[in-house]
Design a protein around this motif. Structure first.
Motif: not given
Length: 128
Positions: A9-25
């Motif tokens: 589900f995550f492969d198709g719909e998910g998102c990995v990001s690093i915010a401007k404040n450096g936080s992993l999301t």
């Protein structure tokens, strides 16, 4: 629901990001609230919020931040296919390069040149 299903589900719909404040999301936006609620139950972390969009169906957003986001990626990593390179990049950043020096006068922003390197790498991997 098991980790393999969530990873698909995550492969198709998910998102990995690093915010401007450096936080992993990590995040998943979907119209199925029950699926996102099961993700929280199985993973044990994350929050679900209504997502305000002008669409016909109500959308919900699952999100996990920081240590919780890293825990999600570590749990799903063995099962990921499409997002595996992004997860590995994000975990490398989280484990080895996060942090930095708070920018003077700017609440929540850190000066960390590696953050920008890893954000660019994640963006490149998203469109590869």
């Amino acid at each position: 629901m098991n980790l393999a299903y969530i990873a698909g589900f995550f492969d198709g719909e998910g998102c990995v990001s690093i915010a401007k404040n450096g936080s992993l999301t990590v995040s998943v936006v979907n119209t199925s609230l029950p699926v996102l609620e099961m993700m929280v139950d199985v993973l044990g972390v994350g929050v679900i919020n209504n997502r305000t969009q002008k669409v016909n169906k109500r959308q919900y957003a699952y999100r996990a931040y920081g240590d919780d986001a890293a825990a999600v990626l570590r749990s799903l990593l063995p099962f990921l296919i499409e997002k595996k390179p992004q997860a590995e990049t994000a975990l490398d950043y989280f484990d080895n390069h996060r942090g930095g020096v708070r920018k003077a006068g700017v609440k929540g922003l850190f000066k960390n040149p590696m953050r920008d390197v890893f954000r660019a790498k994640l963006t490149e991997q998203k469109f590869a």
